[in-house]
Design a protein around this motif. Structure first.
Motif, PDB file in Angstrom:
ATOM      1  N   PRO A   1      42.295  32.503  45.655  1.00 16.65           N
ATOM      2  CA  PRO A   1      41.765  33.671  45.231  1.00 16.65           C
ATOM      3  C   PRO A   1      42.367  34.324  44.345  1.00 16.65           C
ATOM      4  O   PRO A   1      41.966  34.776  43.167  1.00 16.65           O
ATOM      5  N   THR A   2      43.944  34.237  44.075  1.00 14.53           N
ATOM      6  CA  THR A   2      44.523  34.583  43.098  1.00 14.53           C
ATOM      7  C   THR A   2      44.398  33.788  41.847  1.00 14.53           C
ATOM      8  O   THR A   2      44.248  34.446  40.751  1.00 14.53           O
ATOM      9  N   ARG A   3      44.253  32.804  41.943  1.00 19.29           N
ATOM     10  CA  ARG A   3      43.971  31.851  40.764  1.00 19.29           C
ATOM     11  C   ARG A   3      42.789  31.950  40.208  1.00 19.29           C
ATOM     12  O   ARG A   3      42.363  32.074  38.987  1.00 19.29           O
ATOM     13  N   ALA A   4      41.546  32.186  40.980  1.00 10.65           N
ATOM     14  CA  ALA A   4      40.268  32.873  40.644  1.00 10.65           C
ATOM     15  C   ALA A   4      40.506  33.980  39.966  1.00 10.65           C
ATOM     16  O   ALA A   4      39.508  34.332  38.768  1.00 10.65           O
ATOM     17  N   LEU A   5      41.180  35.167  40.341  1.00 11.51           N
ATOM     18  CA  LEU A   5      41.392  36.379  39.839  1.00 11.51           C
ATOM     19  C   LEU A   5      41.774  36.352  38.527  1.00 11.51           C
ATOM     20  O   LEU A   5      41.308  36.782  37.324  1.00 11.51           O
ATOM     21  N   LEU A   6      42.843  35.475  38.206  1.00  9.68           N
ATOM     22  CA  LEU A   6      43.576  35.322  36.850  1.00  9.68           C
ATOM     23  C   LEU A   6      42.482  34.606  36.070  1.00  9.68           C
ATOM     24  O   LEU A   6      42.322  34.899  34.573  1.00  9.68           O
ATOM     25  N   ASP A   7      41.814  33.597  36.480  1.00 11.41           N
ATOM     26  CA  ASP A   7      40.684  32.847  35.448  1.00 11.41           C
ATOM     27  C   ASP A   7      39.689  33.788  35.328  1.00 11.41           C
ATOM     28  O   ASP A   7      39.235  33.851  34.036  1.00 11.41           O
ATOM     29  N   LEU A   8      39.214  34.536  36.148  1.00 10.37           N
ATOM     30  CA  LEU A   8      38.253  35.494  35.630  1.00 10.37           C
ATOM     31  C   LEU A   8      38.629  36.663  34.726  1.00 10.37           C
ATOM     32  O   LEU A   8      38.003  36.978  33.721  1.00 10.37           O
ATOM     33  N   SER A   9      39.622  37.146  35.203  1.00 15.54           N
ATOM     34  CA  SER A   9      40.436  38.404  34.356  1.00 15.54           C
ATOM     35  C   SER A   9      40.912  37.938  33.048  1.00 15.54           C
ATOM     36  O   SER A   9      40.524  38.540  31.989  1.00 15.54           O
ATOM     37  N   VAL A  10      41.893  37.061  33.175  1.00 17.40           N
ATOM     38  CA  VAL A  10      42.658  36.680  31.925  1.00 17.40           C
ATOM     39  C   VAL A  10      41.837  35.684  31.079  1.00 17.40           C
ATOM     40  O   VAL A  10      41.681  35.878  29.756  1.00 17.40           O
ATOM     41  N   ARG A  11      41.132  34.776  31.657  1.00 14.90           N
ATOM     42  CA  ARG A  11      40.614  33.634  30.726  1.00 14.90           C
ATOM     43  C   ARG A  11      39.516  34.168  30.058  1.00 14.90           C
ATOM     44  O   ARG A  11      38.878  33.663  29.211  1.00 14.90           O
ATOM     45  N   ARG A  12      38.660  34.627  31.186  1.00 16.22           N
ATOM     46  CA  ARG A  12      37.323  34.767  30.848  1.00 16.22           C
ATOM     47  C   ARG A  12      36.754  35.998  30.444  1.00 16.22           C
ATOM     48  O   ARG A  12      35.795  36.361  29.963  1.00 16.22           O
ATOM     49  N   GLY A  13      37.926  36.970  30.673  1.00 15.79           N
ATOM     50  CA  GLY A  13      37.681  38.337  30.108  1.00 15.79           C
ATOM     51  C   GLY A  13      36.698  39.451  31.121  1.00 15.79           C
ATOM     52  O   GLY A  13      36.236  40.238  30.463  1.00 15.79           O
ATOM     53  N   VAL A  14      36.464  38.958  32.209  1.00 14.64           N
ATOM     54  CA  VAL A  14      35.652  39.878  33.103  1.00 14.64           C
ATOM     55  C   VAL A  14      36.721  41.097  33.444  1.00 14.64           C
ATOM     56  O   VAL A  14      37.638  41.028  33.976  1.00 14.64           O
ATOM     57  N   ARG A  15      36.089  42.403  33.365  1.00 13.99           N
ATOM     58  CA  ARG A  15      36.873  43.508  33.584  1.00 13.99           C
ATOM     59  C   ARG A  15      37.037  43.623  35.263  1.00 13.99           C
ATOM     60  O   ARG A  15      36.037  43.550  35.874  1.00 13.99           O
ATOM     61  N   ASP A  16      37.734  44.441  35.827  1.00 14.69           N
ATOM     62  CA  ASP A  16      37.982  45.055  37.044  1.00 14.69           C
ATOM     63  C   ASP A  16      36.918  45.572  37.733  1.00 14.69           C
ATOM     64  O   ASP A  16      36.700  45.294  38.693  1.00 14.69           O
ATOM     65  N   ASP A  17      36.295  46.626  36.935  1.00 18.32           N
ATOM     66  CA  ASP A  17      35.199  47.440  37.354  1.00 18.32           C
ATOM     67  C   ASP A  17      34.149  46.538  37.570  1.00 18.32           C
ATOM     68  O   ASP A  17      33.122  47.146  38.038  1.00 18.32           O
ATOM     69  N   GLN A  18      33.812  45.184  37.033  1.00 14.17           N
ATOM     70  CA  GLN A  18      32.815  44.649  37.035  1.00 14.17           C
ATOM     71  C   GLN A  18      32.936  43.812  38.388  1.00 14.17           C
ATOM     72  O   GLN A  18      31.922  43.215  38.960  1.00 14.17           O
ATOM     73  N   MET A  19      34.121  43.379  38.554  1.00 11.83           N
ATOM     74  CA  MET A  19      34.465  42.449  39.891  1.00 11.83           C
ATOM     75  C   MET A  19      34.469  43.146  40.993  1.00 11.83           C
ATOM     76  O   MET A  19      34.173  42.688  42.086  1.00 11.83           O
ATOM     77  N   ALA A  20      35.148  44.457  41.087  1.00 13.20           N
ATOM     78  CA  ALA A  20      35.328  45.198  42.067  1.00 13.20           C
ATOM     79  C   ALA A  20      33.996  45.149  43.083  1.00 13.20           C
ATOM     80  O   ALA A  20      34.282  44.931  44.396  1.00 13.20           O
ATOM     81  N   PRO A  21      32.801  45.665  42.734  1.00 13.10           N
ATOM     82  CA  PRO A  21      31.756  45.855  43.761  1.00 13.10           C
ATOM     83  C   PRO A  21      31.448  44.334  44.322  1.00 13.10           C
ATOM     84  O   PRO A  21      30.929  44.461  45.432  1.00 13.10           O
TER      85      PRO A  21
END
Length: 168
Positions: A30-50
């Motif tokens: 899960p942490t690796r996926a979070l880093l991949d989405l937020s750092v590498r792919r640029g998905v914002r936290d407010d888009q992932m949170a819901p």
């Protein structure tokens, strides 16, 4: 000089990529996926949170803890690597270093050019039903007209609003 542009750098922003890749692969999925989405792919936290059913602050906190853990492991033994350099190096990390699963087979079969782009073929008895639905849709009021009629009814007090008393 053209050969120099084709070589892969073993260091990105002062962080050795081999050590960084090893640190990323040691993270829990899960942490690796979070880093991949937020750092590498640029998905914002407010888009992932819901989607993840959590608040954006918690995602930012988890990402910060993961970046600090990686910076500690990548840095020299006395102090961690700078977080900005670690973040830039994570963006430069190749896809295979993240340990992500392959995309797999496609969910839908490829469309047949002879049949067209129709996903579900129309049945032979459908034309009458479709004609009736088209006629109904043509005679029905638009949503705007329906809401306008509702607003007029409320304004003229033809509709009564129901308010239930509170229990005490």
């Amino acid at each position: 000089m053209p050969e120099a542009s084709l070589t892969v750098s073993l260091r990105a922003a002062g962080v050795p990529l081999d050590r960084l890749a090893a640190c990323v692969q040691r993270l829990d999925p899960p942490t690796r996926a979070l880093l991949d989405l937020s750092v590498r792919r640029g998905v914002r936290d407010d888009q992932m949170a819901p989607i993840l059913r959590t608040d954006p602050f918690h995602l930012a906190w988890r990402r910060a803890r993961a970046l600090e853990k990686i910076a500690t492991e990548v840095g020299d033994g006395q102090r961690p690597a700078p977080l900005g350099e670690v973040r830039m190096a994570l963006e430069a990390l190749p896809r295979d270093a993240w340990g992500l699963p392959d995309a797999g087979p496609p969910a839908l079969p490829a469309p047949d050019p002879a049949r067209g782009a129709e996903l579900v073929p129309a049945a032979a008895g459908q034309p009458r039903r479709l004609a009736r639905l088209d006629a109904f849709a043509a005679e029905s009021p638009t949503l705007r007209a329906a809401l306008r009629g509702l607003a007029r009814a409320v304004a003229a007090k033809e509709g009564r609003t129901v308010v239930w008393p509170r229990r005490r």
